[in-house]
Design a protein around this motif. Structure first.
Motif, mmCIF file in Angstrom:
data_model
loop_
_atom_site.group_PDB
_atom_site.id
_atom_site.type_symbol
_atom_site.label_atom_id
_atom_site.label_comp_id
_atom_site.label_asym_id
_atom_site.label_seq_id
_atom_site.Cartn_x
_atom_site.Cartn_y
_atom_site.Cartn_z
ATOM 1 N N ARG A 1 -38.670 22.817 -20.046
ATOM 2 C CA ARG A 1 -38.824 21.490 -19.436
ATOM 3 C C ARG A 1 -39.816 20.627 -20.207
ATOM 4 O O ARG A 1 -39.612 19.446 -20.421
ATOM 5 N N ALA A 2 -40.928 21.247 -20.605
ATOM 6 C CA ALA A 2 -41.980 20.502 -21.303
ATOM 7 C C ALA A 2 -41.548 20.094 -22.707
ATOM 8 O O ALA A 2 -42.159 19.219 -23.303
ATOM 9 N N ASN A 3 -40.505 20.727 -23.226
ATOM 10 C CA ASN A 3 -40.087 20.456 -24.604
ATOM 11 C C ASN A 3 -38.680 19.876 -24.699
ATOM 12 O O ASN A 3 -38.070 19.898 -25.777
ATOM 13 N N MET A 4 -38.200 19.345 -23.571
ATOM 14 C CA MET A 4 -36.837 18.803 -23.541
ATOM 15 C C MET A 4 -36.608 17.759 -24.643
ATOM 16 O O MET A 4 -35.592 17.775 -25.326
ATOM 17 N N ASP A 5 -37.556 16.857 -24.796
ATOM 18 C CA ASP A 5 -37.346 15.758 -25.742
ATOM 19 C C ASP A 5 -37.291 16.261 -27.184
ATOM 20 O O ASP A 5 -36.460 15.816 -27.978
ATOM 21 N N LYS A 6 -38.167 17.197 -27.505
ATOM 22 C CA LYS A 6 -38.175 17.765 -28.865
ATOM 23 C C LYS A 6 -36.862 18.502 -29.147
ATOM 24 O O LYS A 6 -36.295 18.398 -30.239
ATOM 25 N N LEU A 7 -36.430 19.267 -28.157
ATOM 26 C CA LEU A 7 -35.178 20.000 -28.327
ATOM 27 C C LEU A 7 -34.016 19.023 -28.518
ATOM 28 O O LEU A 7 -33.177 19.190 -29.406
ATOM 29 N N ALA A 8 -34.007 17.974 -27.682
ATOM 30 C CA ALA A 8 -32.925 16.991 -27.768
ATOM 31 C C ALA A 8 -32.931 16.298 -29.137
ATOM 32 O O ALA A 8 -31.877 16.087 -29.739
ATOM 33 N N GLU A 9 -34.124 15.976 -29.631
ATOM 34 C CA GLU A 9 -34.220 15.329 -30.955
ATOM 35 C C GLU A 9 -33.612 16.214 -32.041
ATOM 36 O O GLU A 9 -32.899 15.755 -32.924
ATOM 37 N N ASN A 10 -33.936 17.495 -31.962
ATOM 38 C CA ASN A 10 -33.398 18.417 -32.965
ATOM 39 C C ASN A 10 -31.877 18.475 -32.879
ATOM 40 O O ASN A 10 -31.174 18.474 -33.902
ATOM 41 N N ILE A 11 -31.356 18.516 -31.650
ATOM 42 C CA ILE A 11 -29.896 18.589 -31.474
ATOM 43 C C ILE A 11 -29.234 17.337 -32.056
ATOM 44 O O ILE A 11 -28.229 17.419 -32.761
ATOM 45 N N THR A 12 -29.813 16.184 -31.784
ATOM 46 C CA THR A 12 -29.226 14.944 -32.305
ATOM 47 C C THR A 12 -29.242 14.943 -33.831
ATOM 48 O O THR A 12 -28.283 14.524 -34.478
ATOM 49 N N THR A 13 -30.332 15.438 -34.419
ATOM 50 C CA THR A 13 -30.428 15.465 -35.881
ATOM 51 C C THR A 13 -29.390 16.400 -36.495
ATOM 52 O O THR A 13 -28.743 16.070 -37.481
ATOM 53 N N GLU A 14 -29.225 17.583 -35.896
ATOM 54 C CA GLU A 14 -28.357 18.579 -36.537
ATOM 55 C C GLU A 14 -26.904 18.498 -36.074
ATOM 56 O O GLU A 14 -25.995 18.846 -36.810
ATOM 57 N N GLN A 15 -26.708 18.086 -34.811
ATOM 58 C CA GLN A 15 -25.342 18.115 -34.262
ATOM 59 C C GLN A 15 -24.728 16.730 -34.177
ATOM 60 O O GLN A 15 -23.520 16.596 -34.257
ATOM 61 N N GLY A 16 -25.559 15.709 -33.963
ATOM 62 C CA GLY A 16 -25.059 14.334 -33.980
ATOM 63 C C GLY A 16 -24.934 13.678 -32.625
ATOM 64 O O GLY A 16 -24.905 12.445 -32.536
#
Ligand code: NAD
Length: 520
Positions: free
Chosen positions: A100-115
């Motif tokens: 929960r505390a790292n949702m935004d970081k995880l989402a950023e990584n997904i957008t960068t690698e997956q689109g």
């Protein structure tokens, strides 16, 4: 959205990435609780699909490294299986807080690698987080059964024990949710795990592994290897691995299903799909149009539960103008753009494949109502973008219908009646999901009964069940007996043992009986 409870991950010094003189950074392996650099000579680039920038590279894990990961999992198993379930649950409680505390970081990584768009990436993490929350109740989920006095002085009970080392093989389209479908349930049941993320977007799985370690998962309970065919075949063949979870295409899934089960493993494979919506003339027009647009084009059509085929009872013509209008209003852009509705597809090959399938549809008689193939996104001219595409007059024998397109393409078909529409859906080899849009309870009930699909929506476009149910794709969309998460997920990751015990005062001297014991 960010919880104040834990500090966010710092990707700058991420221990799962090896930053060196050579760029791009190399993704590490996780073996026995350490993020280690692979000695592999061969690598695969992880590419940002909006820009073609190589953001990292994964190693093709060597046979020795794979063996070390399995050994670490095997060594960790005895201690972990005897760790109380309450302790294992508490790690999951901590884990959900860290995610929960790292949702935004995880989402950023997904957008960068997956689109996919940031908002959609956030949902990717959230749907996985819900599985972690579910695993927090493992004490109840793993509970056995007891019947007292099955015969005089004799009781029988069954317990669910972990299997040992389990493995998971992931697809590219949900880089957080799908790893989280697998290892949280497996390890909270008391298993240890070897995970192989998609080679296209491993970052979220690595960040999630780092958080799992931080939550207190002991060394060796979760291990990560990278690669493609060879490491997958190693997973299928290794004697120490007892169960394999796979999500991805049918080609890979059926290969893994046959190879791993021939080696005596338990296997569950969630595979491809062609999800249909049936639209009756009495459907709520506005809600149905929005549902078709959202489920057809969301995540650029790269969801296994995307609605890729709309079957209109009476024909699609009365719906087409409005579908085109709403589809045209969608913003195609880099997933990082705040206004983006859909981002790029995963690779150039995927874009070419989608374009070819659309072209084959046109050549075999389908009518192109909206063509998104030539779209160019300013500032992201190199991105793998495909705009929303609508093909009408599609017939069941067309290539574009028979193949899973996995892009933002919605096929429009005509049926004469509800029965006719149901038959179209049932003739399709896949059975992941199907939805109906209607205001008639009678029609909805008939659909629910007669439709041959594992996940059924009634005025719901993407009926993916929450983790207290299971993900129940069927027909060619699933191979195995026990589905992902829910009760079946716990059953998949545990072996049932049934114990019959006798405790009674010494019986009066009896003659030895050699006949089959019966309960009288
Ligand atoms: P994919 O099959 O290409 O890859 C999935 C995994 O299998 C990857 O880790 C990859 O390295 C490995 N792999 C690929 N080909 C292999 C082979 N020949 N031998 C051994 N290993 C192999 O799938 P993808 O393109 O990453 O994902 C998209 C597919 O996944 C679509 O078909 C989609 O419908 C499906 N999917 C299904 C579900 C579901 O729950 N039913 C969920 C998500 C995605």
């Amino acid at each position: 959205r960010r919880s104040p409870m834990a500090a966010p991950l710092s990707t700058a010094a991420a221990s799962w990435l090896a930053e060196g003189a050579s760029s791009p950074p190399r993704v590490r392996l996780l073996i026995g609780g350490e993020f280690v650099e692979s000695r592999a000579n061969e690598h695969v680039d992880v590419t940002n699909p909006a820009t073609q920038e190589v953001v990292s590279r994964i190693p093709l894990t060597t046979a020795d490294e794979f063996k070390a990961a399995v050994d670490a999992a095997r060594t960790a198993f005895p201690g972990w299986r005897s760790t109380p379930v309450t302790t294992r649950q508490r790690i999951m409680f901590k884990y959900q807080e860290l995610i929960r505390a790292n949702m935004d970081k995880l989402a950023e990584n997904i957008t960068t690698e997956q689109g996919k768009t940031l908002k959609d990436a956030w949902g990717d993490v959230f749907r996985g987080l819900e599985v972690v929350e579910h695993a927090c109740g493992m004490g109840s989920l793993q509970m056995g059964e007891y019947v007292s006095n099955v015969s005089h002085g004799i009781d029988t009970f069954s317990i669910r024990e972990p299997l040992g080392v389990c493995a998971g093989i992931c697809p590219f389209n949900f880089p957080a949710m799908i790893p989280l479908w697998m290892f949280p349930i497996a390890v909270t049941c008391g298993n240890t795990f070897v995970l192989k993320p998609s080679e296209k977007d491993p970052g979220a799985a690595m960040m999630l592994a780092e958080l799992a370690m931080e939550a207190g998962l002991p060394k060796g309970v979760l291990n990560i290897v990278h690669g493609t065919h060879d490491v997958v075949n190693n997973i299928c063949d290794d004697e120490a691995i007892k169960a394999v979870s796979f999500v991805g295409s049918n080609t890979a899934g059926m290969h893994i299903y046959s190879r791993a089960s021939a080696n005596g493993k338990r296997v569950q494979c969630n595979m491809g799909a062609k999800n249909h919506a049936i639209i009756l003339p009495d459907a709520d027009r506005d809600a149905t149009l929005n549902a078709l647009i959202a489920a057809g084009f969301g995540a650029a059509g790269q969801r296994c539960m995307a609605l890729s085929t709309a079957v209109f009872v009476g024909g699609s013509e009365p719906w087409e103008d409005e579908l085109v209008k709403r589809a045209k209003s969608l913003v195609v852009n880099s997933g990082t753009a705040s206004d983006a509705d859909l981002g790029p597809v995963i690779s150039r090959q995927a874009k070419d494949r989608i374009s070819k399938l659309v072209q084959s549809g046109i050549e075999s008689g389908a009518r192109i109502v909206l063509d998104g193939r030539e779209i160019v996104v300013p500032d992201f001219e190199d991105g793998n973008f495909v705009g929303p595409t609508l093909l009408a007059d599609v017939k069941s024998d067309m290539e574009c219908y028979k193949e899973e397109i996995f892009g933002p393409v919605l096929l429009l078909m005509k049926a004469e009646s509800l029965d006719d529409a149901i038959q179209i859906v049932n003739r399709n080899k896949y059975g992941n999901g199907a939805s109906i849009f209607t205001t008639s309870g009678v029609s909805a009930r008939k659909f629910q009964t007669d439709i041959e699909a594992g996940q059924v929506g009634i005025n719901v476009p993407i009926p993916v069940p929450l983790p207290f149910f299971s993900f129940t794709g069927s027909k060619a969309s699933f191979a195995g007996d026990l589905n992902f998460y829910g009760k079946a997920g716990v059953q998949f990751f545990t072996q049932i043992k049934t114990i019959t015990q006798q405790w009674k005062e010494s019986p009066a001297q009896q003659r030895v009986s050699l006949s089959m014991p019966t309960s009288q």
